[in-house]
Design an enzyme around this catalytic site. Structure first.
Site, PDB file in Angstrom:
ATOM      1  N   ASP A 137       2.948  23.939 -43.831  1.00 52.00           N
ATOM      2  CA  ASP A 137       4.289  24.519 -43.733  1.00 52.00           C
ATOM      3  C   ASP A 137       4.361  25.785 -44.596  1.00 52.00           C
ATOM      4  O   ASP A 137       3.385  26.531 -44.679  1.00 52.00           O
ATOM      5  CB  ASP A 137       5.322  23.476 -44.155  1.00 52.00           C
ATOM      6  CG  ASP A 137       6.649  23.630 -43.437  1.00 52.00           C
ATOM      7  OD1 ASP A 137       7.305  24.662 -43.627  1.00 52.00           O
ATOM      8  OD2 ASP A 137       7.040  22.722 -42.696  1.00 52.00           O
ATOM      9  N   HIS A 210      11.684  25.857 -46.194  1.00 52.73           N
ATOM     10  CA  HIS A 210      11.359  24.952 -45.092  1.00 52.73           C
ATOM     11  C   HIS A 210      10.325  23.902 -45.503  1.00 52.73           C
ATOM     12  O   HIS A 210      10.476  22.704 -45.234  1.00 52.73           O
ATOM     13  CB  HIS A 210      10.850  25.788 -43.917  1.00 52.73           C
ATOM     14  CG  HIS A 210      10.708  25.062 -42.621  1.00 52.73           C
ATOM     15  ND1 HIS A 210       9.578  24.353 -42.283  1.00 52.73           N
ATOM     16  CD2 HIS A 210      11.544  24.967 -41.558  1.00 52.73           C
ATOM     17  CE1 HIS A 210       9.722  23.845 -41.074  1.00 52.73           C
ATOM     18  NE2 HIS A 210      10.909  24.196 -40.610  1.00 52.73           N
ATOM     19  N   SER A 549      11.950  20.363 -36.770  1.00 55.24           N
ATOM     20  CA  SER A 549      11.205  20.457 -38.030  1.00 55.24           C
ATOM     21  C   SER A 549      11.580  19.327 -38.983  1.00 55.24           C
ATOM     22  O   SER A 549      10.753  18.876 -39.778  1.00 55.24           O
ATOM     23  CB  SER A 549      11.495  21.784 -38.732  1.00 55.24           C
ATOM     24  OG  SER A 549      10.769  22.833 -38.161  1.00 55.24           O
TER      25      SER A 549
END
Length: 775
Positions: A137, A210, A549
């Site tokens: 990620d 994220h 996600s």
């Protein structure tokens, strides 16, 4: 063989103006025969360098080498160089790089995972304590309490990974929880030039948020109190609170590059991860051109479970990504929590909306002037309707609530633009394609999101009020109601969640399952405001985000728990347990709905259904798949021997595979068949499946069939009698259907299911029959 360039961004990359980064070159991933290394070269790296030196153009630098899930290297090449390399006797394939993008407190309880239970998946697996989840990620913010190692035992002995000391990331940032952290930026810099280290960290540290968010969803520790701007107050926890984490940073300001993603897969497998979580995706291409599919195959070949996000292209059909059958593809659903922020119009009507705005609110009881960006004078209409940068006239916006259409720029950015131009508040209206699906955002001004029908009603009110001869101008206010629990119905398929059918292999149902992905609270870095807008100076330890996600790491953490509870289960067995125990009914007892339309959802939306962790721990039967089964699947997909070697690093006997069956005969827990109507009135096929008993030693399973409409389905035998755990038994499913009247190019999809039941457990598989009328 370990190379230092697995772990560091190479300092020898050419500058943006050099031939290596010129407009006529691209990054390519070169697959080399793993048995080929002339003895005169001390390492593969030296041999690869020698091979590049023979090219007609100036020799480029190697970006990464791969030697675990893949064998070869990546480099910046011209198309002429790439063609020339293909003529090399030991080069199997040359794959052009793609750029991928991110698929962007209550979910454990919603899933039935309670830390106080004396029995169950958490207790049975010791909360995943010996398992390592690798998160590919944007990196990680290691100081967050979600990554505290208090009370954890020693790092598992099998772990071989490292914590790479780098910019703002000392080796001490890792601990017994965060056991590894690496970064890969060679592919990114080969395309974009040297990174700007004032806006990005040349290290595993997360400058986006994220990666921190997804990592804590999969394996964050219990943290109390946790909230975002006062919303979603409670205990934050990941799916596997004691599992170890390893962060592999591959995503940067301009995206996530295949060469870096493949390097992360290669390293994670060598490090010894048990699960790989990947909330990144892109366009669907054949598997031999898909670096994610190639890396994932190398992982599952070593017994590592790979969970990937389905994408956020919904609610349209054929939008699902990460569709290789060896990956578990995860769509997104809602949980039973909401953040209502309703619009009250001057005519007294209330329009439902959602928001997690936590700043100074609008004055209670006061109505504010309301305008629609698309009807403001001075703009081009289209740009101002979307509230794009430079499209709004401050003289027309100041002191008002502005209605903006969703699209092009981010929802939070629209709010920043409205605020800069003097607006007091904002309403974001979905377009027709978005439907009624709503995502709550941490806005920088009082703002809310409404569905497509609500947006239409607000525009109509503005238009009618503006035309009225009375002195009344359109007004509105936003009423924020905080956090609401016990929402019904839930789960609902999130509007943005990507849908099937599978664009590459329609015989493999994708997505596989859905998991919580809407308005999920999880850890968040310092130095980044919750809205993600640069000017947002607010700071919070947790943030609320939505996307597949967020759904993907839920399944990654559940897979770690299942692996800890059942160490002998393969990645396919774990996925089978999740698929055959998934449910399709909401907490109101009704069929699960589609958020975008409010209608009943289908297998193309949710795959086999919503994950049910407690039932997945004891599924009764599993559909297992070996690497050689996947090779036979590729043969039956008409892939060439070279294509198959590129994916699997194995030679294939496709003659034998094609004699044995067809592409739908992969031992998958779901069934999908596509019939082309070439004037035949009757069509039929069969599926061969083998199930492994993981339940009781002496057990008998009987078949229950709900055939798709217009279809006859039979199963032979109708009863499976097992004498021991681990025993395998096979059965045949025969499907017959008749032609339906369709216009050229049209498709008809009917769904049903088959269930093996021992009276205690139901092993459920969806069955999809698609009829297509050729053009």
């Amino acid at each position: 063989m370990a190379f230092f360039f697995y772990f560091f961004c190479l300092l020898t990359l050419s500058s943006p103006s050099s031939s290596a980064s010129s407009s006529n070159s691209l990054t390519y991933i070169v697959h080399v025969d793993h048995e080929a290394k002339p003895s005169i070269f001390p390492t593969h790296f030296h041999w690869y360098t020698s091979s590049l030196a023979s090219l007609t153009s100036s020799p480029p630098s190697i970006i990464h080498t791969y030697d675990t899930v893949f064998h070869g290297f990546s480099a910046r090449l011209t198309s002429q160089d790439a063609s020339q390399l293909l003529d090399h006797p030991h080069v199997i394939s040359v794959i052009p790089e793609q750029v991928r993008h991110l698929h962007t407190t209550r979910s454990p309880e919603f899933l039935g995972l309670r830390s106080t239970d004396k029995a169950g998946l958490l207790e049975e697996s010791d909360f995943g304590s010996d398992l390592v989840i690798g998160v590919i990620d944007t990196g990680v913010w290691p100081e967050r309490p979600s990554f505290d190692d208090r009370g954890l035992g020693p790092v598992p002995i099998k772990w071989k990974g490292q914590c790479i000391a780098s910019q703002d990331f000392p080796e001490s940032a890792c601990n017994r929880k965060l056991v590894g952290a690496r970064f890969f930026c060679g592919g990114y810099e080969a395309t974009n030039g040297k990174m700007n280290e004032t806006t990005e960290f040349r290290s595993p540290r997360d400058s986006d948020g994220h990666g921190t968010h997804t990592a804590s969803i999969s394996a964050g520790r219990y943290v109390f109190p946790a909230s975002t701007l006062g919303y979603a107050h409670g205990v934050a926890a990941g799916m596997a609170p004691k599992a170890r984490l390893a962060a592999y940073k591959v995503c940067w300001n301009s995206g996530c590059y295949d060469s870096d993603i493949l390097a992360a897969f290669d390293t994670a497998v060598a490090d010894g991860v048990d699960v790989i979580s990947l909330s990144v995706g892109g366009v669907v291409v054949p598997y031999y051109l898909d670096a994610i599919a190639i890396g994932a195959f190398g992982a599952i070949d070593r017994g590592i479970f790979v969970s990937a996000s389905a994408g956020n292209g919904g609610p349209g059909a054929l939008t699902v990504t990460n569709v290789a059958p060896w990956m578990t593809t995860v769509g997104a659903g809602t949980i039973d929590r909401d953040f209502p922020a309703n619009v009250k119009l001057g005519n007294g009507k209330m329009i439902s909306g959602v928001s997690v705005y936590g700043g100074p609110g609008l004055d209670p009881g006061r109505m504010y002037p309301l305008v629609y960006g698309g009807s403001l004078l001075g703009g081009d209409g289209y740009s101002s309707s979307l509230c794009l940068e430079g499209s709004l006239d401050p003289n027309l916006v100041k002191g008002k609530i502005v209605l903006c259409d969703r699209g092009i720029n981010s929802r939070a950015t629209k709010g920043e633009i409205v605020r800069k131009n003097g607006g007091l508040g904002m309403i974001i209206a979905n377009g027709v394609f978005d439907g009624e699906g709503l995502v709550a955002d941490c806005h920088v001004l009082p703002a809310t999101s409404v569905g497509a029908s609500g947006g239409d009603e607000i525009r109509r009110y503005i238009s009618e009020s503006s035309k009225s001869r009375s002195s009344k101008h359109p007004t509105a206010t936003i009423v924020f109601k905080g956090t609401r629990l016990g929402i019904r119905p839930a789960p609902v398929v999130a509007s943005f969640s990507a849908r099937g059918p599978n664009p590459e292999t329609p015989e493999i149902l994708k997505p596989d399952v859905i998991a919580p992905g809407l308005n999920i609270l999880a850890a968040w870095p310092d130095r980044i405001g919750p809205s993600g807008v640069t000017s947002d100076n607010r700071r919070t330890e947790f943030n609320i985000l939505s996307g597949t996600s967020m759904a993907c790491p839920h399944v990654s953490g559940l897979a770690a728990l299942l692996k800890a509870a059942h160490p002998d289960w393969s990645p396919a067995a774990i996925r089978s347990a999740l698929i055959t125990t998934a449910y399709t009914v909401d907490n109101s007892g009704e069929p699960m709905m589609d958020e975008s339309t409010g209608n009943t959802s289908s297998v193309m939306d949710y795959g086999s259904g919503h994950v049910h962790p407690t039932k997945a721990m004891d599924p009764g039967l599993v559909y297992d798949i070996t690497s050689y089964d996947y090779i036979n699947f590729l043969c039956n997909s008409n892939y060439t021997g070279t294509n198959i070697v590129t994916i699997t690093r194995r030679q294939a006997d496709c003659d034998g595979a094609r004699r044995a069956g067809h592409v739908g005969n992969l031992n998958y827990p779901s069934f999908s068949v596509v019939f082309q109507q070439y004037g035949e009135s009757k069509m039929s096929t069969h599926f061969i499946r083998t199930v492994t008993n993981v339940g009781d030693s002496d057990s008998v399973y009987e078949i229950k069939i709900r055939p798709p409409r217009g279809t006859t389905v039979t199963v032979e035998p109708e009863k499976l009698s097992f004498r021991r755990v681990g025993q395998k038994l096979s059965f045949v499913v025969r499907v017959k259907t008749t032609e339906v009247k369709l216009s050229p190019g049209a498709t008809n999809v009917e769904t049903g299911h088959i269930v093996w039941s021992d009276g205690k457990r139901n092993v459920t598989s969806p069955l999809v029959v698609t009829l297509q009328q050729p053009l």
